[in-house]
Design a protein around this motif. Structure first.
Motif, PDB file in Angstrom:
ATOM      1  N   VAL A 124      -4.050   9.542  -1.752  1.00  0.00           N
ATOM      2  CA  VAL A 124      -5.195   8.650  -1.614  1.00  0.00           C
ATOM      3  C   VAL A 124      -5.071   8.010  -0.165  1.00  0.00           C
ATOM      4  CG1 VAL A 124      -5.349   7.812  -3.960  1.00  0.00           C
ATOM      5  CG2 VAL A 124      -3.787   6.519  -2.385  1.00  0.00           C
ATOM      6  N   SER A 125      -5.952   7.356   0.283  1.00  0.00           N
ATOM      7  CA  SER A 125      -5.712   6.976   1.646  1.00  0.00           C
ATOM      8  C   SER A 125      -5.512   5.436   1.541  1.00  0.00           C
ATOM      9  CB  SER A 125      -7.454   6.905   2.418  1.00  0.00           C
ATOM     10  OG  SER A 125      -7.576   8.185   2.712  1.00  0.00           O
ATOM     11  N   PRO A 126      -4.199   4.846   1.965  1.00  0.00           N
ATOM     12  CA  PRO A 126      -4.091   3.481   1.695  1.00  0.00           C
ATOM     13  C   PRO A 126      -4.713   2.731   2.686  1.00  0.00           C
ATOM     14  CG  PRO A 126      -2.453   4.773   3.122  1.00  0.00           C
ATOM     15  CD  PRO A 126      -3.273   5.807   2.671  1.00  0.00           C
ATOM     16  N   GLY A 127      -4.852   1.397   2.095  1.00  0.00           N
ATOM     17  CA  GLY A 127      -5.817   0.376   2.776  1.00  0.00           C
ATOM     18  C   GLY A 127      -5.503   0.068   4.040  1.00  0.00           C
ATOM     19  N   TYR A 128      -4.049  -0.020   4.298  1.00  0.00           N
ATOM     20  CA  TYR A 128      -3.684  -0.526   5.636  1.00  0.00           C
ATOM     21  C   TYR A 128      -4.400   0.344   6.886  1.00  0.00           C
ATOM     22  CZ  TYR A 128      -0.315   3.305   6.041  1.00  0.00           C
ATOM     23  OH  TYR A 128       0.202   4.426   6.049  1.00  0.00           O
ATOM     24  N   GLN A 129      -4.641   1.751   6.552  1.00  0.00           N
ATOM     25  CA  GLN A 129      -5.341   2.380   7.678  1.00  0.00           C
ATOM     26  C   GLN A 129      -6.700   1.828   8.217  1.00  0.00           C
ATOM     27  OE1 GLN A 129      -5.259   6.317   5.809  1.00  0.00           O
ATOM     28  NE2 GLN A 129      -3.545   6.942   7.154  1.00  0.00           N
ATOM     29  N   PHE A 130      -7.251   1.074   7.221  1.00  0.00           N
ATOM     30  CA  PHE A 130      -8.549   0.805   7.858  1.00  0.00           C
ATOM     31  C   PHE A 130      -8.777  -0.437   8.365  1.00  0.00           C
ATOM     32  CE2 PHE A 130      -8.542   3.861   4.292  1.00  0.00           C
ATOM     33  CZ  PHE A 130      -9.355   4.879   4.641  1.00  0.00           C
TER      34      PHE A 130
ATOM     35  N   ASP B 115       0.757  -1.320  -0.045  1.00  0.00           N
ATOM     36  CA  ASP B 115      -0.171  -0.024   0.012  1.00  0.00           C
ATOM     37  C   ASP B 115       0.691   1.306  -0.132  1.00  0.00           C
ATOM     38  OD1 ASP B 115      -2.109  -2.033   0.236  1.00  0.00           O
ATOM     39  OD2 ASP B 115      -2.505  -1.110   2.402  1.00  0.00           O
ATOM     40  N   VAL B 116       2.024   1.169   0.685  1.00  0.00           N
ATOM     41  CA  VAL B 116       2.794   2.304   0.799  1.00  0.00           C
ATOM     42  C   VAL B 116       3.449   2.645  -0.655  1.00  0.00           C
ATOM     43  CG1 VAL B 116       4.805   3.139   1.914  1.00  0.00           C
ATOM     44  CG2 VAL B 116       3.312   1.903   3.258  1.00  0.00           C
ATOM     45  N   GLU B 117       3.774   1.645  -1.395  1.00  0.00           N
ATOM     46  CA  GLU B 117       4.531   1.892  -2.586  1.00  0.00           C
ATOM     47  C   GLU B 117       3.384   2.592  -3.471  1.00  0.00           C
ATOM     48  OE1 GLU B 117       7.842  -1.780  -2.622  1.00  0.00           O
ATOM     49  OE2 GLU B 117       5.732  -2.184  -3.122  1.00  0.00           O
ATOM     50  N   ILE B 118       2.086   1.801  -3.584  1.00  0.00           N
ATOM     51  CA  ILE B 118       1.251   2.508  -4.440  1.00  0.00           C
ATOM     52  C   ILE B 118       0.833   3.814  -4.376  1.00  0.00           C
ATOM     53  CG2 ILE B 118      -0.996   2.196  -5.151  1.00  0.00           C
ATOM     54  CD1 ILE B 118      -0.664  -1.001  -5.152  1.00  0.00           C
ATOM     55  N   ALA B 119       0.591   4.012  -2.902  1.00  0.00           N
ATOM     56  CA  ALA B 119       0.231   5.501  -2.519  1.00  0.00           C
ATOM     57  C   ALA B 119       1.258   6.441  -2.733  1.00  0.00           C
ATOM     58  CB  ALA B 119      -0.216   5.458  -0.828  1.00  0.00           C
ATOM     59  N   GLY B 120       2.610   6.032  -2.361  1.00  0.00           N
ATOM     60  CA  GLY B 120       3.710   7.012  -2.742  1.00  0.00           C
ATOM     61  C   GLY B 120       3.862   7.230  -4.123  1.00  0.00           C
ATOM     62  N   ALA B 121       3.581   6.281  -4.993  1.00  0.00           N
ATOM     63  CA  ALA B 121       3.772   6.545  -6.524  1.00  0.00           C
ATOM     64  C   ALA B 121       2.645   7.432  -7.019  1.00  0.00           C
ATOM     65  CB  ALA B 121       3.803   5.217  -7.143  1.00  0.00           C
TER      66      ALA B 121
END
Length: 420
Positions: A373-379, A358-364
């Motif tokens: 975007v809100s990365p999925g791990y947060q939820f 999620d970090v890689e995708i949100a960072g890109a």
């Protein structure tokens, strides 16, 4: 007589470590990426709520979707009357009295002013309510995925958390109520979930809400439901309110407010609907944390849920068109899966096929598309491999952002071998 000033040595090795309560909110038992805690991931992605100059899809675009047109005059009138600056901690009595019949009609359950407390946004409602109910070590059942700050506040309070998966039988959403029934033997104090679900937008059918109520009555736990988005549902979707179920006026806490559908987040005003004894405890917590909800903003609630059917229909129509635009763009990317739900202005996008964190995708997406975007791990644990977007944005700006996002996500799809 003179007194010499006593010299005080300045400590050179101050311990600035956060309290254990704060450290628990870093969710050390969960990794957002290998070797990276949830807190470290949030910091690396600059997820501080400020946008940092990027297009921020973590919230509504309140320029494109401003508050209702009556807001300006109502706020000016409130500010002009300085006598309104201070209210009882729970809220201005006349505002509570005016709200009670409208909320009764909305929820389909009798509500008096003694059942209401006004808070600094529904975030304030969440914190003060949980602080009023949850002791260190108490078991709380929390939907998975669900609003990111639920887990963090519960950790702050030292609760023991068991996650209850959001499931789908075909296209129909539910909670794993068999697991709720199993865990009820451990005497949880509370089951909590958002409805419509944040982040997915899922609206639960009446049979699910009815079974939640039955389990609460049979097994003796309270239920807290965040219904912040309960006015933002599409088409002919029927929204079942938990409080309207038999016995639940005495066993449920409902969070409401105009922050999202009416774009009034900046006014920081939320509403708790709860049994009278719980409201009394919430009032004590409001007094300690903020004294009261913003007093002038309280006056805006005198117009909330009043004569706004046309406003609401227009807003939902605009958001529906943006939802369809977003779905079409994202589904064009190989490996992306996204299922439209019946509520909210969110999409929860499944990108697990990419094999990236999620970090890689949100960072890109930040670097290459200029979009937060809100990365999925947060939820919650089941959110991993997703990201959430809010599509309540200016249509032209959003179309351009979607194009950039598609290019970025296609790059991930290509590297994962999903593009022929």
């Amino acid at each position: 007589m003179t007194h010499a000033l006593r010299s005080v040595e300045t400590p050179t090795d101050l311990d600035l470590t956060p309290s254990d309560r704060i450290l628990r909110t870093h969710l050390p038992d969960r990794e957002a990426a290998p070797g990276m805690s949830v807190r470290e991931a949030d910091v690396s992605l600059r997820l501080d709520g400020g946008g940092n100059g990027l297009l921020d899809t973590t919230h509504f675009d309140t320029v494109r979707f401003p508050p209702p047109p009556w807001i300006d005059a109502a706020m000016q009138a409130a500010v002009a009357d300085g006598s309104l600056a201070y209210t009882p901690y729970r809220g201005a009595p006349e505002v509570l009295d005016s709200l009670a019949p409208r909320i009764s009609d909305f929820l389909g359950s009798p509500v008096t002013s003694a059942n209401l407390a006004l808070t600094p946004g529904t975030q304030g409602a969440l914190f003060t309510t949980l602080s009023s109910l949850v002791n260190e070590g108490d078991l709380v059942l929390l939907a998975d995925p669900d609003y990111l700050f639920c887990e963090r506040i519960l950790q702050f309070l030292g609760a023991r958390i068991e996650r209850i998966p959001l499931t789908f039988d075909g296209d129909e959403p539910s909670l794993d109520l068999d697991l709720v029934e199993e865990l009820a033997a451990q005497e949880p104090v509370l089951l909590m979930f958002s409805h419509p679900n944040n982040p997915t937008g899922a609206v639960f059918p009446e049979r699910v809400i009815r079974r939640v109520a039955e389990l609460s009555n049979e097994r003796g736990f309270l239920v807290m439901v965040d219904e912040l988005y309960s006015r933002l549902v599409y088409g002919d979707t029927v929204f079942p309110h938990l409080r309207a179920q038999p016995g639940m006026a005495d066993r449920s806490i409902t969070l409401l407010g105009p922050s999202k559908t009416e774009s009034m987040s900046g006014f920081r005003i939320g509403v708790v609907v709860a049994p009278t004894e719980i409201v009394k405890s919430i009032e004590q917590c409001i007094a300690m944390t903020s004294l009261r909800a913003p007093a002038y903003s309280q006056r805006l609630l005198e117009r909330w849920l009043v004569d706004d059917a046309e406003f609401l229909a227009e807003r939902i129509g605009d958001l529906h068109r943006l939802r369809e635009q977003s779905l079409a763009a994202l589904r064009a990317v190989s490996g992306v899966r996204v299922q439209a739900q019946d509520g909210t202005a969110y999409l929860f996008v499944d990108v697990s096929a990419f094999g990236a964190t999620d970090v890689e995708i949100a960072g890109a997406l930040q670097r290459e598309a200029g979009v937060i975007v809100s990365p999925g791990y947060q939820f919650g644990p089941s959110g991993t491999g997703h990201f959430r977007i809010c599509f309540a944005r200016d249509e032209t700006e959003w179309a351009q952002a979607l194009e950039r996002m598609v290019v970025c996500l296609t790059g991930f799809a290509t590297r994962a071998g999903l593009v022929g």
